[in-house]
Write an enzyme that holds these catalytic residues in place. Sequence first.
Site, short mmCIF file in Angstrom:
data_model
loop_
_atom_site.label_atom_id
_atom_site.label_comp_id
_atom_site.label_asym_id
_atom_site.label_seq_id
_atom_site.Cartn_x
_atom_site.Cartn_y
_atom_site.Cartn_z
N LYS A 16 1.87 -37.35 33.17
CA LYS A 16 0.52 -37.77 33.90
C LYS A 16 0.37 -39.27 33.90
O LYS A 16 0.06 -39.80 35.10
CB LYS A 16 -0.65 -37.01 33.21
CG LYS A 16 -1.75 -37.34 33.95
CD LYS A 16 -3.10 -36.58 33.02
CE LYS A 16 -3.32 -37.33 32.02
NZ LYS A 16 -4.77 -36.79 31.60
N ASP A 22 -5.04 -34.14 35.95
CA ASP A 22 -5.90 -34.49 34.91
C ASP A 22 -6.82 -33.18 34.86
O ASP A 22 -6.64 -32.02 35.53
CB ASP A 22 -6.45 -35.70 34.96
CG ASP A 22 -7.58 -35.72 36.15
OD1 ASP A 22 -7.72 -34.76 37.05
OD2 ASP A 22 -8.37 -36.86 36.30
#
Length: 214
Positions: free
Chosen positions: A124, A142
């Site tokens: 991420k 997220d």
Amino acid sequence: MAKKATKVEIARIKALFLEHFENARTELHFNNDFELLIAVMLSAQCTDKRVNLITPELFTKFPTPKALGNAPLDSIKECIKTCSFFNNKAKNLKAMAQEVCTKYNGEIPLEREALKSLPGVGQKTANVVLIESKGANFIAVDTHVFRVSHRLGLSSATTPLATEEDLTRIFKDNLATLHQAMVLFGRYTCKAVNPKCTECFLSHLCKSKITYRC
């Protein structure tokens, strides 16, 4: 579980995101790739607003990977002590900076696997850095992107990585802009609690108001 969006609905969702968030950018403040990587690492389970309050002092005291890598750990902790999980984040920041110096001659590597090899950097974080630095065709999942994806029926995956795979497959391109669009949409409109459904340009395509958490 939300009903799955159809191909027609997916195309409409994509088009509306690109229309409403044409110039979407991160709300994190940074001046270069080194500062960007630090800000993204600090933003894990912490608000961008909080990170932006922390980073000016940190960037001033430790403006280069060498400076940060050589800094006493307690000095780094002092700068970021109001950030969530600051003890672990301080250790990762120091270790990351050291490895950038030893392996990459003090330059932040702008390739996903190289970024992921750095301490404290997962997929991420790597994706967000590459999205912001290069406009790379990636999407990072997220908590906001996860929630929005599931409410709109774009994914039923149970993990952020699997959700990322679903979104990459169905959207294919414009992923950098779509990432920022979904983050901002989830942060300010499709909120976890009390989503602003009456103000939402995607309300007619929404499948569920469930508060999804990743």
